[in-house]
Motif scaffolding. Sequence first.
Motif, PDB file in Angstrom:
ATOM      1  N   ARG A 158       0.830  -1.208   0.000  1.00  0.00           N
ATOM      2  CA  ARG A 158       0.000   0.000   0.000  1.00  0.00           C
ATOM      3  C   ARG A 158       0.863   1.255   0.000  1.00  0.00           C
ATOM      4  NH1 ARG A 158      -5.322  -1.193   0.382  1.00  0.00           N
ATOM      5  NH2 ARG A 158      -5.887  -3.146   1.364  1.00  0.00           N
ATOM      6  N   ASP A 187      -7.580  -1.514  -8.323  1.00  0.00           N
ATOM      7  CA  ASP A 187      -8.719  -2.423  -8.234  1.00  0.00           C
ATOM      8  C   ASP A 187      -8.318  -3.622  -7.385  1.00  0.00           C
ATOM      9  OD1 ASP A 187     -11.247  -3.379  -8.654  1.00  0.00           O
ATOM     10  OD2 ASP A 187     -10.953  -3.927 -10.753  1.00  0.00           O
ATOM     11  N   THR A 188      -9.254  -4.175  -6.617  1.00  0.00           N
ATOM     12  CA  THR A 188      -8.938  -5.334  -5.775  1.00  0.00           C
ATOM     13  C   THR A 188      -9.852  -6.505  -6.118  1.00  0.00           C
ATOM     14  OG1 THR A 188     -10.437  -4.623  -4.019  1.00  0.00           O
ATOM     15  CG2 THR A 188      -8.132  -3.915  -3.852  1.00  0.00           C
ATOM     16  N   ILE A 195      -3.134   1.629  -5.504  1.00  0.00           N
ATOM     17  CA  ILE A 195      -4.070   0.529  -5.726  1.00  0.00           C
ATOM     18  C   ILE A 195      -5.205   1.015  -6.634  1.00  0.00           C
ATOM     19  CG2 ILE A 195      -5.579  -1.163  -4.624  1.00  0.00           C
ATOM     20  CD1 ILE A 195      -2.562  -1.390  -3.873  1.00  0.00           C
ATOM     21  N   LEU A 247      -2.372  -8.257  -1.175  1.00  0.00           N
ATOM     22  CA  LEU A 247      -2.514  -7.296  -0.089  1.00  0.00           C
ATOM     23  C   LEU A 247      -2.735  -7.963   1.264  1.00  0.00           C
ATOM     24  CD1 LEU A 247      -4.841  -4.605  -1.717  1.00  0.00           C
ATOM     25  CD2 LEU A 247      -2.354  -4.563  -1.499  1.00  0.00           C
ATOM     26  N   ALA A 272      -4.462  -7.070  -5.753  1.00  0.00           N
ATOM     27  CA  ALA A 272      -4.800  -5.743  -6.256  1.00  0.00           C
ATOM     28  C   ALA A 272      -4.036  -5.437  -7.528  1.00  0.00           C
ATOM     29  CB  ALA A 272      -4.473  -4.691  -5.209  1.00  0.00           C
ATOM     30  N   GLU A 290      -6.369 -11.434  -0.901  1.00  0.00           N
ATOM     31  CA  GLU A 290      -6.842 -10.225  -1.562  1.00  0.00           C
ATOM     32  C   GLU A 290      -5.710  -9.734  -2.445  1.00  0.00           C
ATOM     33  OE1 GLU A 290      -8.782  -5.865  -0.555  1.00  0.00           O
ATOM     34  OE2 GLU A 290      -7.641  -6.903   0.987  1.00  0.00           O
ATOM     35  N   ALA A 296      -2.175  -2.753  -9.317  1.00  0.00           N
ATOM     36  CA  ALA A 296      -1.497  -1.613  -8.725  1.00  0.00           C
ATOM     37  C   ALA A 296      -0.504  -0.993  -9.701  1.00  0.00           C
ATOM     38  CB  ALA A 296      -0.769  -2.051  -7.464  1.00  0.00           C
ATOM     39  N   GLU A 344     -10.814 -10.732  -4.647  1.00  0.00           N
ATOM     40  CA  GLU A 344     -10.646 -11.776  -3.647  1.00  0.00           C
ATOM     41  C   GLU A 344     -10.528 -13.103  -4.387  1.00  0.00           C
ATOM     42  OE1 GLU A 344     -12.771 -12.560   0.465  1.00  0.00           O
ATOM     43  OE2 GLU A 344     -13.991 -13.310  -1.194  1.00  0.00           O
TER      44      GLU A 344
END
Length: 159
Positions: A17, A24-25, A22, A109, A123, A121, A125, A27
């Motif tokens: 981070r 879009d994330t 970031i 993440l 991302a 999770e 980035a 799962e």
Amino acid sequence: MAREQGQKMIAQNKKARHDYAIEDTFEAGLVLQGTEVKSLRQGRASLVDGFVDIDRDEAWLHGVHIPEYSQGTWTNHSARRKRKLLLHREEIDKIERKISEKGLTVVPLALYFKDGRAKVEIALARGKKSWDKRNAIAERTAKREVEVEVGRRMKGMRD
């Protein structure tokens, strides 16, 4: 035996981070071996060097360190092996399109258990430059100072 409910955090990648913006994330589930799950249940993992790669329309998690299970035998896993991510086809296609753009990468993440299943999770980035990082730190510090001052004034405290 009752099923687990809720979410149990195992590891977070705080450095990601800080180093990346970031965009879009997602799962994703993880394909793990038995000793990996036992090691994760002990709360042992590191996401610091992790990244995601798309290979032949499958997403793979590289560089994540899950240490060997202490009571494992010859069935123990390799600590830094690549692990398959479980994502929907549309999600994989979207990620693949985005990382073909210059400057985008996919980083993990957080690693956690959700209702008894290991999840990660990830991302999309974009890397930050050093001056971006300094600006983010300065903004965070200024915001914190304002919150402290507002709190002091709400309590009726004067300088």
